[in-house]
Write an enzyme that holds these catalytic residues in place. Structure first.
Site, PDB file in Angstrom:
ATOM      1  N   LYS A  74      12.508  29.816  15.131  1.00  7.11           N
ATOM      2  CA  LYS A  74      13.161  28.581  15.591  1.00  7.11           C
ATOM      3  C   LYS A  74      14.220  28.916  16.652  1.00  7.11           C
ATOM      4  CE  LYS A  74      12.114  26.288  11.275  1.00  7.11           C
ATOM      5  NZ  LYS A  74      12.488  25.980   9.891  1.00  7.11           N
ATOM      6  N   ASP A  83      15.698  17.794  10.597  1.00  6.10           N
ATOM      7  CA  ASP A  83      14.481  17.944   9.804  1.00  6.10           C
ATOM      8  C   ASP A  83      14.018  16.613   9.208  1.00  6.10           C
ATOM      9  OD1 ASP A  83      12.728  19.931   9.282  1.00  6.10           O
ATOM     10  OD2 ASP A  83      13.789  20.806   7.585  1.00  6.10           O
ATOM     11  N   GLN A 112      17.609  25.664   6.077  1.00  6.41           N
ATOM     12  CA  GLN A 112      16.334  26.348   5.844  1.00  6.41           C
ATOM     13  C   GLN A 112      16.055  26.411   4.336  1.00  6.41           C
ATOM     14  OE1 GLN A 112      14.193  27.453   8.314  1.00  6.41           O
ATOM     15  NE2 GLN A 112      12.765  27.886   6.653  1.00  6.41           N
TER      16      GLN A 112
END
Ligand code: NAD
Length: 302
Positions: free
Chosen positions: A53, A120, A97
């Site tokens: 990422k 997200d 994460q």
């Protein structure tokens, strides 16, 4: 032979489009878009995902505000880290994460992320917006799948779609996005009986069970479209010295299924790169909104 739904190629195209958006807006914005990826603990797979990422951010000109906290960090300290990023004006997107180390509950942490910095799309407010059909950051994996289907001109209106898996990360938002595109959607899960009889009806089958090679020739309808979300590393032969040989595979036995269906995503190179691309789309879209720029990415946020 079936069409290969190439996520890597589309992700590259999207990166070019995002680079263009950043170049067009940076003078007015006075700063580049910023993404903060928070990693807690030392899960090795997460290490690879976070690094991918951050590399993607560097490629297109998004500033990274990565934070790596030890696995022993208290819930309160992770919350404080998120709050500091919420009030950092250079940060447009925040991603926690997953998975977190055992003992740290993700729910209060996802709730702490400012909804308008939710890269997200997992904040309850943004999941609610998806449920209601209102615009907002979208969950990256299902949004990436929708972009891949659109790019390959795969019609969804009036089609029978089946989603295997009902997680908040993939299955549930996927079902909502397919429904919003006017598909008729069935969701299956680990307690579903006679899975094959349901999946054989699918004109579009999304497999997100997290079970290596679960789906074979008997599960699919001829000429259907199959999206394989799973990623697994399996042994591929005897070890050489102390190095084990491995290969990546998905939830689908692609060698059996490819000749029956009309289109399928490869593993790797299908859904994975699209998930990263959509994280960048959410971040650049947040930046455009935060900096009063025109938002041109709505077609990618289903
Ligand atoms: P999860 O474990 O949270 O959910 C799995 C779901 O599948 C559950 O709802 C469960 O009920 C269902 N399921 C399990 N076994 C089943 C079976 N035999 N039949 C029917 N349903 C079954 O997993 P997740 O987070 O949704 O991820 C699913 C898979 O996708 C994993 O392999 C994960 O690594 C992968 N993934 C890939 C990407 C990517 O970018 N490619 C992104 C996210 C997740």
């Amino acid at each position: 032979m079936s069409l290969r739904l190439d996520g890597r190629r589309l992700a590259e195209e999207l990166e070019k489009r995002l680079q263009f958006e950043i170049k067009a807006g940076i003078a007015k914005a006075g700063r580049p878009p910023g993404l903060a990826v928070i990693r807690v603990g030392d899960d090795p797979a997460s290490g690879v995902y976070v690094s991918n990422k951050e590399k993607a951010c560097a490629r297109i000109g998004v500033a990274s505000f990565g934070t790596h906290l030890p696995g022993t960090t208290s819930l309160e300290d992770v919350i404080n880290t998120i709050k500091a990023l919420n009030s950092n004006e250079n940060v447009d997107g925040i991603l926690l994460q997953l998975p977190l180390p055992k003992g740290i509950d993700e729910a209060p942490l996802l709730m702490t992320i400012a909804p308008d910095k939710d890269a997200d799309g997992l904040h309850p407010l943004n999941l609610g917006k998806l449920l209601k059909g209102e615009s907002g950051p979208r969950s990256c994996t299902p949004a990436g799948i929708m972009a891949l289907l659109a790019r390959n001109e795969i019609p969804l209106e009036g089609k029978r779609a089946v989603v295997i898996g009902r997680s908040i990360l993939v299955g549930k938002p996927m079902a909502l996005m397919l429904q919003a595109a006017n598909a008729t959607v069935t969701v299956t899960h680990s307690v579903t009986k006679d899975l094959e009889s349901i999946t054989r009806q699918a004109e579009v089958l999304v497999v997100a069970a997290g079970q290596a090679q679960l789906i074979g020739a008997d599960h699919v309808r001829p000429n259907s479209v199959v999206i394989d979300v799973g990623i697994h590393r399996l042994p591929s032969g005897p070890s050489i010295g102390n190095k084990s040989r491995t290969r990546l595979c998905g939830d689908v036995r692609s060698d059996e299924v490819s000749s029956i269906v009309s289109a399928i995503t490869p593993v790797p190179g299908g859904v994975g790169p699209m998930t990263v691309a959509m994280l960048l789309v959410n971040t650049v879209n947040r930046w455009q909104e935060h900096c009063g720029l025109s938002c041109n990415l709505g077609d990618l946020l289903p």
